[in-house]
Design an enzyme around this catalytic site. Structure first.
Site, PDB file in Angstrom:
ATOM      1  N   ASP A 247      40.326  29.680  54.350  1.00 14.45           N
ATOM      2  CA  ASP A 247      39.786  29.702  52.931  1.00 14.45           C
ATOM      3  C   ASP A 247      38.227  29.854  53.073  1.00 14.45           C
ATOM      4  O   ASP A 247      37.638  29.405  53.902  1.00 14.45           O
ATOM      5  CB  ASP A 247      40.280  28.611  52.359  1.00 14.45           C
ATOM      6  CG  ASP A 247      40.259  28.734  50.689  1.00 14.45           C
ATOM      7  OD1 ASP A 247      41.540  28.810  50.324  1.00 14.45           O
ATOM      8  OD2 ASP A 247      39.264  28.918  50.025  1.00 14.45           O
TER       9      ASP A 247
ATOM     10  N   ASP B 229      36.335  34.210  55.281  1.00 12.39           N
ATOM     11  CA  ASP B 229      36.306  35.318  53.887  1.00 12.39           C
ATOM     12  C   ASP B 229      37.040  36.230  54.062  1.00 12.39           C
ATOM     13  O   ASP B 229      36.916  37.247  55.184  1.00 12.39           O
ATOM     14  CB  ASP B 229      34.815  35.542  53.687  1.00 12.39           C
ATOM     15  CG  ASP B 229      34.601  36.410  52.622  1.00 12.39           C
ATOM     16  OD1 ASP B 229      35.567  36.939  51.969  1.00 12.39           O
ATOM     17  OD2 ASP B 229      33.237  36.835  52.031  1.00 12.39           O
ATOM     18  N   VAL B 230      38.231  36.732  53.322  1.00 16.71           N
ATOM     19  CA  VAL B 230      39.111  37.657  53.494  1.00 16.71           C
ATOM     20  C   VAL B 230      38.446  39.034  53.346  1.00 16.71           C
ATOM     21  O   VAL B 230      39.064  39.990  53.899  1.00 16.71           O
ATOM     22  CB  VAL B 230      40.244  37.564  52.610  1.00 16.71           C
ATOM     23  CG1 VAL B 230      41.209  36.206  52.997  1.00 16.71           C
ATOM     24  CG2 VAL B 230      40.090  37.500  51.075  1.00 16.71           C
TER      25      VAL B 230
ATOM     26  N   ASN C 266      47.319  35.670  50.535  1.00 13.94           N
ATOM     27  CA  ASN C 266      47.460  34.927  49.263  1.00 13.94           C
ATOM     28  C   ASN C 266      46.057  34.786  48.348  1.00 13.94           C
ATOM     29  O   ASN C 266      46.068  34.907  47.029  1.00 13.94           O
ATOM     30  CB  ASN C 266      48.131  33.743  49.376  1.00 13.94           C
ATOM     31  CG  ASN C 266      47.847  32.776  47.969  1.00 13.94           C
ATOM     32  OD1 ASN C 266      48.673  32.778  47.197  1.00 13.94           O
ATOM     33  ND2 ASN C 266      46.924  31.694  48.121  1.00 13.94           N
TER      34      ASN C 266
ATOM     35  N   TYR D 101      41.780  43.593  37.910  1.00 12.58           N
ATOM     36  CA  TYR D 101      42.697  42.646  38.432  1.00 12.58           C
ATOM     37  C   TYR D 101      44.155  43.293  38.441  1.00 12.58           C
ATOM     38  O   TYR D 101      44.764  43.317  39.375  1.00 12.58           O
ATOM     39  CB  TYR D 101      43.027  41.383  37.587  1.00 12.58           C
ATOM     40  CG  TYR D 101      43.996  40.494  38.076  1.00 12.58           C
ATOM     41  CD1 TYR D 101      43.423  39.501  39.178  1.00 12.58           C
ATOM     42  CD2 TYR D 101      45.199  40.173  37.680  1.00 12.58           C
ATOM     43  CE1 TYR D 101      44.290  38.601  39.785  1.00 12.58           C
ATOM     44  CE2 TYR D 101      46.016  39.132  38.074  1.00 12.58           C
ATOM     45  CZ  TYR D 101      45.288  38.281  39.326  1.00 12.58           C
ATOM     46  OH  TYR D 101      46.467  37.314  39.868  1.00 12.58           O
TER      47      TYR D 101
ATOM     48  N   LYS E  35      46.538  44.421  42.040  1.00 16.30           N
ATOM     49  CA  LYS E  35      48.043  43.576  42.262  1.00 16.30           C
ATOM     50  C   LYS E  35      49.003  44.732  42.200  1.00 16.30           C
ATOM     51  O   LYS E  35      49.983  44.691  42.789  1.00 16.30           O
ATOM     52  CB  LYS E  35      48.163  42.652  41.016  1.00 16.30           C
ATOM     53  CG  LYS E  35      47.139  41.613  41.042  1.00 16.30           C
ATOM     54  CD  LYS E  35      47.307  40.671  42.324  1.00 16.30           C
ATOM     55  CE  LYS E  35      46.367  39.548  42.342  1.00 16.30           C
ATOM     56  NZ  LYS E  35      46.514  38.714  43.615  1.00 16.30           N
TER      57      LYS E  35
END
Ligand SMILES: NC(=O)c1ccc[n+]([C@@H]2O[C@H](COP(=O)([O-])OP(=O)(O)OC[C@H]3O[C@@H](n4cnc5c(N)ncnc54)[C@H](O)[C@@H]3O)[C@@H](O)[C@H]2O)c1
Length: 292
Positions: free
Chosen positions: A35, A61-62, A88, A155, A159
């Site tokens: 995270d 950090d993804v 996630n 967004y 997704k």
């Protein structure tokens, strides 16, 4: 099935990620929480340690592929192998009309929600393949991945991409005995409407030079929907239930079934009209897309 195996969960410090981590720990898995929020990560680690679960937390950090590599290395150093990746971590910018969604918002949402999943898969799947025992990849999308949401183009785009990548990777990874699931919740009581709290400086947008009522209204509407959502704990347990059934699509809000049925009907109707078009009568059936 899960006992003693290791799961890496991005965005695992709170919300849906934390609930999935807890549910997996209840099944006997080792947890690696990744995270960006160091304080929340420490809090999550101490709660899970308090329950006696084996947990390693890694600040990451993804959007940074090297952070993923570091997390993979630390996970292997501590637990020996990686069996599951839960992609996630995700963010949402304030909802608003097309012309008010600035490019910094787009870049942030795309980099975290889409590229973050790509980098997670890239870093973890080779480790899951390597031991030959099989495993899992779970990607958190959203109901927004199943049908377009007004005022949330960025967004929705990310997704839909996560659903598509999950379908693609499911077909690709099944021969390695790696099961892929894509989680598609509607609203869940988390802090997603406050996602800007973790917005990296590279994505900071210039502050608006006047009060933007439309943006504030969008934020307030999102806050209300999230606050009236389901409890995150249900989502974690639902994920385990669906994994036990080896489901590809994991739904948590059955009331949305009718929206998807309506969408499927509209698409089928469009095909029916195409098949009646005089322009298309000579087109032969194409080969299956399942080419490998
Ligand atoms: N809450 C909802 O209503 C809802 C509905 C559908 C889908 N989702 C999805 O669920 C996922 C989890 O969101 P949530 O609702 O638990 O929100 P949340 O804000 O409570 O949790 C998100 C977690 O991701 C972390 N994070 C954010 N940016 C990061 C980054 N760059 N690198 C690493 N970690 C980062 C945050 O620190 C936080 O711990 C997201 O992908 C979100 O899009 C949420």
């Amino acid at each position: 099935m899960y006992q003693g195996k290791t799961a890496v969960i991005s965005g695992g410090a709170e919300g849906i990620g934390f609930s999935i981590a807890t549910a997996l720990a209840e099944q006997g898995m080792n947890l690696v929480l990744g995270d960006i929020d160091e304080a929340k990560l420490a809090e999550a680690e101490s709660i899970l340690h308090g329950k006696g679960y084996p947990v390693l937390s890694c600040k990451m950090d993804v959007t940074q592929p090297e952070d993923w590599q570091n997390t993979a290395n630390k996970a292997i150093e501590k637990f020996g192998k990686i069996h599951m990746v839960v992609n996630n971590a995700g963010v949402a910018s304030a909802p608003g009309p097309i012309e008010k969604t600035n490019h910094k918002d787009w870049q942030w949402v795309v980099d975290v929600n889409l590229m973050g999943v790509v980098y997670g898969a890239e870093a973890m799947i080779p480790h899951i393949k390597a031991h030959g025992e099989g495993g899992w990849m779970i990607n958190t999308a959203s109901m927004a991945g199943m049908h377009g949401i007004p005022y949330a183009g960025a967004y929705t785009a990310t997704k839909v991409a996560v659903v598509g990548m999950s379908e693609s990777w499911s077909a690709e990874l099944s021969k390695h005995n790696i099961h892929v699931s894509v989680l598609c919740p509607a609203f869940v009581q988390t802090r997603i409407h406050l996602a800007g709290r973790n917005r990296q400086s590279a994505y900071k947008a210039p502050p608006p030079n006047r009060v933007d009522q439309q943006r504030d209204d969008g934020h307030n509407a999102a806050k209300e929907l999230v606050e009236n959502g389901i409890a995150p704990e249900i989502v974690g347990h639902r994920v385990v239930e669906a994994l036990n059934n080896r489901e590809l699509y994991i739904f948590t809000h059955p009331s949305h079934r009718k929206d998807l049925a309506e969408r499927a009907k509209r698409i089928d109707g469009a095909f029916a009209r195409a098949s009646e078009s005089p322009l298309l009568q000579d087109i032969k059936e194409s080969e299956s897309l399942d080419f490998m």
